[in-house]
Design an enzyme around this catalytic site. Structure first.
Site, PDB file in Angstrom:
ATOM      1  N   HIS A 292      53.283  13.361  63.320  1.00  0.00           N
ATOM      2  CA  HIS A 292      54.052  12.204  63.500  1.00  0.00           C
ATOM      3  C   HIS A 292      55.518  12.762  63.171  1.00  0.00           C
ATOM      4  O   HIS A 292      55.709  13.634  62.428  1.00  0.00           O
ATOM      5  CB  HIS A 292      53.594  10.981  62.456  1.00  0.00           C
ATOM      6  CG  HIS A 292      54.441   9.929  62.699  1.00  0.00           C
ATOM      7  ND1 HIS A 292      55.417   9.490  62.307  1.00  0.00           N
ATOM      8  CD2 HIS A 292      53.710   8.762  63.370  1.00  0.00           C
ATOM      9  CE1 HIS A 292      55.611   8.292  62.635  1.00  0.00           C
ATOM     10  NE2 HIS A 292      54.534   7.898  63.309  1.00  0.00           N
TER      11      HIS A 292
ATOM     12  N   ASP B 201      46.411   6.624  65.131  1.00  0.00           N
ATOM     13  CA  ASP B 201      45.422   6.479  66.135  1.00  0.00           C
ATOM     14  C   ASP B 201      44.062   7.359  66.069  1.00  0.00           C
ATOM     15  O   ASP B 201      43.430   7.358  66.726  1.00  0.00           O
ATOM     16  CB  ASP B 201      46.193   7.494  67.489  1.00  0.00           C
ATOM     17  CG  ASP B 201      47.400   6.423  67.972  1.00  0.00           C
ATOM     18  OD1 ASP B 201      47.124   5.183  67.964  1.00  0.00           O
ATOM     19  OD2 ASP B 201      48.116   6.821  68.519  1.00  0.00           O
TER      20      ASP B 201
HETATM   21  N1  ACO Z   1      48.481  19.295  66.935  1.00  0.00           N
HETATM   22  C1  ACO Z   1      48.822  20.580  66.741  1.00  0.00           C
HETATM   23  N2  ACO Z   1      50.159  20.811  66.504  1.00  0.00           N
HETATM   24  C2  ACO Z   1      51.004  19.874  66.249  1.00  0.00           C
HETATM   25  C3  ACO Z   1      50.696  18.554  66.460  1.00  0.00           C
HETATM   26  C4  ACO Z   1      49.329  18.247  66.935  1.00  0.00           C
HETATM   27  N3  ACO Z   1      48.950  16.965  67.100  1.00  0.00           N
HETATM   28  N4  ACO Z   1      51.812  17.606  66.368  1.00  0.00           N
HETATM   29  C5  ACO Z   1      52.807  18.525  66.045  1.00  0.00           C
HETATM   30  N5  ACO Z   1      52.319  19.901  66.014  1.00  0.00           N
HETATM   31  C6  ACO Z   1      52.885  20.896  65.514  1.00  0.00           C
HETATM   32  C7  ACO Z   1      54.071  21.533  67.012  1.00  0.00           C
HETATM   33  O1  ACO Z   1      53.261  22.357  67.684  1.00  0.00           O
HETATM   34  C8  ACO Z   1      55.208  21.941  66.224  1.00  0.00           C
HETATM   35  O2  ACO Z   1      54.883  23.320  65.953  1.00  0.00           O
HETATM   36  P1  ACO Z   1      55.907  24.517  65.884  1.00  0.00           P
HETATM   37  O3  ACO Z   1      57.105  23.892  65.180  1.00  0.00           O
HETATM   38  O4  ACO Z   1      55.408  25.542  65.273  1.00  0.00           O
HETATM   39  O5  ACO Z   1      56.446  24.594  67.345  1.00  0.00           O
HETATM   40  C9  ACO Z   1      55.399  21.226  65.035  1.00  0.00           C
HETATM   41  O6  ACO Z   1      54.161  20.499  64.782  1.00  0.00           O
HETATM   42  C10 ACO Z   1      56.319  20.073  65.351  1.00  0.00           C
HETATM   43  O7  ACO Z   1      56.029  19.299  66.461  1.00  0.00           O
HETATM   44  P2  ACO Z   1      56.822  18.287  67.587  1.00  0.00           P
HETATM   45  O8  ACO Z   1      55.986  18.301  68.802  1.00  0.00           O
HETATM   46  O9  ACO Z   1      57.976  18.981  67.375  1.00  0.00           O
HETATM   47  O10 ACO Z   1      56.784  17.073  66.580  1.00  0.00           O
HETATM   48  P3  ACO Z   1      57.235  15.434  67.372  1.00  0.00           P
HETATM   49  O11 ACO Z   1      57.933  14.717  66.229  1.00  0.00           O
HETATM   50  O12 ACO Z   1      58.287  15.752  68.510  1.00  0.00           O
HETATM   51  O13 ACO Z   1      56.264  14.829  68.084  1.00  0.00           O
HETATM   52  C11 ACO Z   1      54.025  13.657  67.888  1.00  0.00           C
HETATM   53  C12 ACO Z   1      55.213  14.206  67.218  1.00  0.00           C
HETATM   54  C13 ACO Z   1      54.365  13.326  69.399  1.00  0.00           C
HETATM   55  C14 ACO Z   1      53.475  12.473  67.240  1.00  0.00           C
HETATM   56  C15 ACO Z   1      53.158  14.920  67.844  1.00  0.00           C
HETATM   57  O14 ACO Z   1      52.849  15.232  66.484  1.00  0.00           O
HETATM   58  C16 ACO Z   1      52.147  14.828  68.803  1.00  0.00           C
HETATM   59  O15 ACO Z   1      52.124  15.243  70.244  1.00  0.00           O
HETATM   60  N6  ACO Z   1      50.782  14.222  68.175  1.00  0.00           N
HETATM   61  C17 ACO Z   1      49.629  14.217  69.129  1.00  0.00           C
HETATM   62  C18 ACO Z   1      49.757  12.958  69.956  1.00  0.00           C
HETATM   63  C19 ACO Z   1      49.573  11.637  68.982  1.00  0.00           C
HETATM   64  O16 ACO Z   1      48.554  11.639  68.220  1.00  0.00           O
HETATM   65  N7  ACO Z   1      50.334  10.744  69.177  1.00  0.00           N
HETATM   66  C20 ACO Z   1      50.326   9.267  68.323  1.00  0.00           C
HETATM   67  C21 ACO Z   1      51.429   9.500  67.479  1.00  0.00           C
HETATM   68  S1  ACO Z   1      51.572   7.789  66.494  1.00  0.00           S
HETATM   69  C22 ACO Z   1      52.013   6.883  67.670  1.00  0.00           C
HETATM   70  O17 ACO Z   1      52.762   6.994  68.302  1.00  0.00           O
HETATM   71  C23 ACO Z   1      51.248   5.266  67.518  1.00  0.00           C
END
Ligand code: ACO
Length: 378
Positions: A261, A315
């Site tokens: 998140h 989720d």
């Molecule tokens: N699985 C694996 N690694 C992850 C995940 C994940 N679900 N989420 C974040 N990371 C890692 C990234 O790879 C990144 O690693 P790095 O720094 O080594 O490159 C780091 O954590 C930061 O991730 P970002 O993608 O920059 O985080 P951001 O804040 O942009 O994205 C998001 C947040 C979109 C929710 C992301 O965590 C994600 O894609 N999760 C999966 C989809 C999901 O569950 N979405 C629902 C969110 S809740 C909602 O909207 C109601």
């Protein structure tokens, strides 16, 4: 003032001032109008929470009764909307059907009397009342059945479950569903809420505001993740396969759905409540092997990614609850929208109260002074 620094995803940039909800992502706290989500989940109902979010304070019993009465008596959808929905392809995603239907409401109520409290109240009531009916109607019509008329003797959530299944739901199931709606009602400046506020800032009608937010909610990085969680649990198939599956994801740098998140760096408090609700459902209606797989996933993801602050988000467990309630997977995100329309409407009202049209800038990184090349010379 000109701020030209580019921040991908607008991370850390305040897009509005708001008193609607608050998240402390380090402590795992979510408050609606200052009240902790745990307390609302235990003591409130979805419609009471909607009132709190949209009108700013908890209603008196008279105010609540009147609000519930208004919503109850606006549940039916116009036959023209129903007929329009009948023409939608049954293979289409219900989020697309919902977006089109919410926008179509604006065809009937396009008068943009945004300074008139009666217009605002009507729009709030109509959207809260008809969105569940539209979701249920599309579900029945895509199976070739006629939509079920809403039942005025049933509460908000019980009526929705009834319209989906044509059966009066078990009271525990209806209460758990109502709590799910409370948990999904609002969550600060997420992507769909930002979308709603941008649309609201142009002073368009609230139906366009909600339709634009529904479109944004549908993506797999936002509300759409709850559907993907169930598909992922099915693909994993067994507890023994959890670790190899996750290791493969991490090696491919694939995102694990339902985890991570932008704001929470600990377990999302809504995920904790949803996990408890899932357990209550399993205790009454029988256990589910996907729940055991989910618990093992949470353990392994924490071990592998806990240091990055990656924990279950809202989720992750919601899909398990909805699946146990017998809801088809592709309705999970429309159900999220049924709840979140509350937050969007609260932000719509707040945006109108102190409106300035959103018009951010950009950092241009393209070319300059390029001569036009005639088509035959390209
Ligand atoms: N699985 C694996 N690694 C992850 C995940 C994940 N679900 N989420 C974040 N990371 C890692 C990234 O790879 C990144 O690693 P790095 O720094 O080594 O490159 C780091 O954590 C930061 O991730 P970002 O993608 O920059 O985080 P951001 O804040 O942009 O994205 C998001 C947040 C979109 C929710 C992301 O965590 C994600 O894609 N999760 C999966 C989809 C999901 O569950 N979405 C629902 C969110 S809740 C909602 O909207 C109601």
């Amino acid at each position: 003032m000109m701020v030209c620094e580019y921040q991908p995803g607008l991370e850390g940039i305040a897009a509005a001032q708001s008193s609607i909800s608050n998240v402390d992502g380090q402590k795992g706290i979510l408050e609606y109008r200052g009240i902790r989500i745990e307390e609302l989940a235990e003591k409130s109902t979805f419609l009471e929470t909607a009132y709190l979010l949209i009108w700013g304070q908890l209603p008196t019993s008279e105010e609540l009764k009147e609000f519930e009465h208004e919503v109850r008596h606006h549940r039916r959808i116009k036959y023209r909307i129903r007929d329009m929905m009948k023409c939608f392809p049954e293979s289409g995603h219900p989020m697309d059907a919902l977006q089109a239907s919410a926008a179509a409401l604006g065809l009937f109520y396009s008068r943009r009397d945004l300074h008139n409290p009666i217009y605002i109240r009507d729009a709030v009531v109509r959207l809260l009342a008809t969105i569940p009916t539209m979701v249920a109607a599309f579900q029945l019509m895509r199976k070739g059945n006629d939509p079920v008329r809403p039942r005025d003797d049933l509460d908000y959530s019980a009526n929705f479950l009834y319209m989906l299944s044509e059966k009066e739901p078990d009271p525990l199931a209806a209460r758990i569903f109502d709590v799910c709606l409370i948990l999904h009602a609002e969550h600060t400046m997420n992507a769909s809420t930002f979308s709603a506020r941008v649309t609201a800032s142009t002073l368009t009608d609230p139906y366009a505001v909600v339709a634009s937010a529904v479109g944004t909610l549908g993506g797999p990085l936002h509300g759409g993740a709850n559907e993907e969680v169930i598909q992922m649990l099915e693909e994993i198939g067994s507890i023994a396969n959890v670790r190899p599956y996750l290791e493969d994801c991490l090696q491919r740098k694939a995102k694990i759905m339902g985890f991570g998140h932008r704001v929470y760096k600990v377990k999302d408090p809504r995920a904790t409540i949803l996990q408890d609700l899932a357990q209550q459902l399993f205790a009454k209606f029988g256990s589910d092997k996907y729940y055991d797989i989910a618990v093992e996933m949470e353990r392994v993801v924490e071990e592998k990614l806990g240091h990055k602050g990656i924990y279950p988000n809202v989720d992750f467990y919601s899909g398990l609850v909805y699946a146990k309630l017998g809801i088809p997977t592709d309705l999970f995100t429309p159900i999220f929208a049924i709840a979140r329309v509350t937050g969007w409407l609260a932000h719509w009202k707040e945006q109108l109260a102190e409106n300035r049209i959103f018009r951010p800038t950009q950092v241009y990184n393209g070319l300059h002074e390029i001569a036009y090349t005639a088509i035959e010379e390209r």
